[in-house]
Design a protein around this motif. Structure first.
Motif, short mmCIF file in Angstrom:
data_model
loop_
_atom_site.label_atom_id
_atom_site.label_comp_id
_atom_site.label_asym_id
_atom_site.label_seq_id
_atom_site.Cartn_x
_atom_site.Cartn_y
_atom_site.Cartn_z
N ARG A 6 0.83 -1.21 0.00
CA ARG A 6 0.00 0.00 0.00
C ARG A 6 0.85 1.24 0.00
N ALA A 8 0.31 5.13 1.35
CA ALA A 8 -0.65 5.72 2.29
C ALA A 8 -0.33 7.18 2.57
N PRO A 9 -0.56 8.05 1.60
CA PRO A 9 -0.21 9.47 1.80
C PRO A 9 -1.21 10.18 2.71
N SER A 10 -0.74 11.25 3.33
CA SER A 10 -1.63 12.13 4.10
C SER A 10 -1.92 13.35 3.24
N GLU A 42 -4.63 8.86 4.32
CA GLU A 42 -4.49 8.98 5.77
C GLU A 42 -4.84 10.41 6.18
N TYR A 195 -2.15 8.64 14.25
CA TYR A 195 -1.52 7.96 13.11
C TYR A 195 -1.21 6.51 13.48
N VAL A 199 -2.96 3.39 11.59
CA VAL A 199 -2.14 2.68 10.60
C VAL A 199 -2.09 1.18 10.92
N ARG A 213 7.90 2.00 3.33
CA ARG A 213 7.74 3.44 3.60
C ARG A 213 9.09 4.02 3.97
N LEU A 217 10.06 6.76 9.16
CA LEU A 217 9.03 6.07 9.94
C LEU A 217 9.56 4.79 10.58
N1 GLU Z 1 0.63 8.80 6.02
C1 GLU Z 1 2.03 8.73 6.30
C2 GLU Z 1 2.74 9.85 5.59
O1 GLU Z 1 2.23 10.42 4.64
C3 GLU Z 1 2.65 7.42 5.85
C4 GLU Z 1 2.19 6.31 6.67
C5 GLU Z 1 2.76 4.94 6.38
O2 GLU Z 1 3.21 4.67 5.26
O3 GLU Z 1 2.70 4.13 7.28
O4 GLU Z 1 3.82 10.19 6.00
#
Ligand code: GLU
Length: 279
Positions: A6, A8-10, A42, A195, A199, A213, A217
């Motif tokens: 996946r 998963a952008p914010s 996200e 978050y 997540v 990612r 993170l």
């Molecule tokens: N939503 C997070 C971001 O844009 C990424 C989260 C993830 O990949 O776990 O930085």
């Protein structure tokens, strides 16, 4: 089992090259392993995320030539799932209400968590239950913090996850050290989740098997592995990729006004050129 990746952008800004790299890498790995590729918005932080930015992100990803499964999971539509996960932690007193303001925490703590935020000094950890009940009944706003010592005692003495490398996909075991996060906020005052909670809930609900990612993170993964253990969720495999840096060595960030994919497109750069540059 089919591998599931996946991106998963914010949607709190438009995508930049670093996001493009992450999205293309996830999609390429999914293709290579004949897996699935999901997109997840996200957007729980309703103070910073907007639908217009989410639409812009979809436009950017489509411009890059990516395709993903529909429907896209939009976190702000799934508050019930996060509430259920929180309730499970609450029922075992693994979280406690915290009434402190950001400023109070800042003033009371010199130590920092891996994100650079003040490590919580535990001010609200041992308030008398009657006092807590009275403050909640009076409508005082509160976050929910993980009771880290109890959480660690509730899981195996050492926590691990499997990290995989690119190309050969060889795996190795990594020890997770969630204690560095202290009594982390699991549900914020304003949005009733975080978050971290969202997540891990979503990765499990969407059967994500491979989380790819940015290295920024990597420390959060330690906390995620702990939450997965506490909530009885599977731990996916992880790969934390290097971050693309701006010429001065700074992290590429939407917040710093770095050039976005939309900017590149506007000045005539083609998606093929972006893909070639990142490949
Ligand atoms: N939503 C997070 C971001 O844009 C990424 C989260 C993830 O990949 O776990 O930085």
């Amino acid at each position: 089992m089919t591998p599931v990746f996946r991106f998963a952008p914010s949607p709190n800004g438009r995508l930049h090259l670093g996001h493009a790299y992450s999205a293309l890498l996830n999609a390429a790995l999914a293709r290579r392993l004949q897996g699935r590729f999901l997109l997840r918005m996200e957007d729980i932080d309703t103070t910073r995320c907007t639908e217009a930015l989410a639409r812009g992100i979809i436009e950017d990803l489509a411009w890059l030539g990516l395709t993903w499964e529909e429907p896209v999971r939009v976190q702000s539509h799934h508050g019930d799932d996060y509430a259920r996960a929180l309730a499970s932690l609450q029922s075992r007193s693994l979280v406690y209400p915290c009434f402190c303001s950001r400023r109070e925490v800042e003033e009371a703590s010199a130590r920092r968590d891996p994100d650079g935020a003040p490590l919580y000094p535990g001010t609200c950890a041992y308030l008398a239950p009657e006092m807590v009940a009275a403050r909640i009944a009076a409508g005082e706003s509160h976050s929910w913090r993980l009771r880290m010592d109890k959480a660690l005692a509730a899981v195996a003495p050492s926590l691990h996850y499997r990290r995989f490398a690119l190309y050969a996909m060889e795996e190795e075991t990594v020890t997770a050290d969630p204690a560095r996060w202290g009594d982390a906020v699991i549900a914020r005052k304003d949005i009733a989740t975080s978050y971290h909670l969202s997540v891990v809930t979503d990765d499990a609900l969407q059967s994500v098997s491979h989380v790819v990612r940015g290295a920024d993170l990597e420390a959060a993964t330690c906390l995620h592995v702990l939450l997965q253990a506490l909530l009885g969720l599977p731990t996916p495999l992880y790969h934390h990729h290097a971050l693309l840096l701006a010429p001065e060595g700074d992290k590429l960030a939407k917040s710093k006004g770095g050039e976005t994919l939309a900017d590149l497109r506007a000045r005539g750069v083609s998606s093929g050129q972006v893909r070639a540059m990142l490949s």
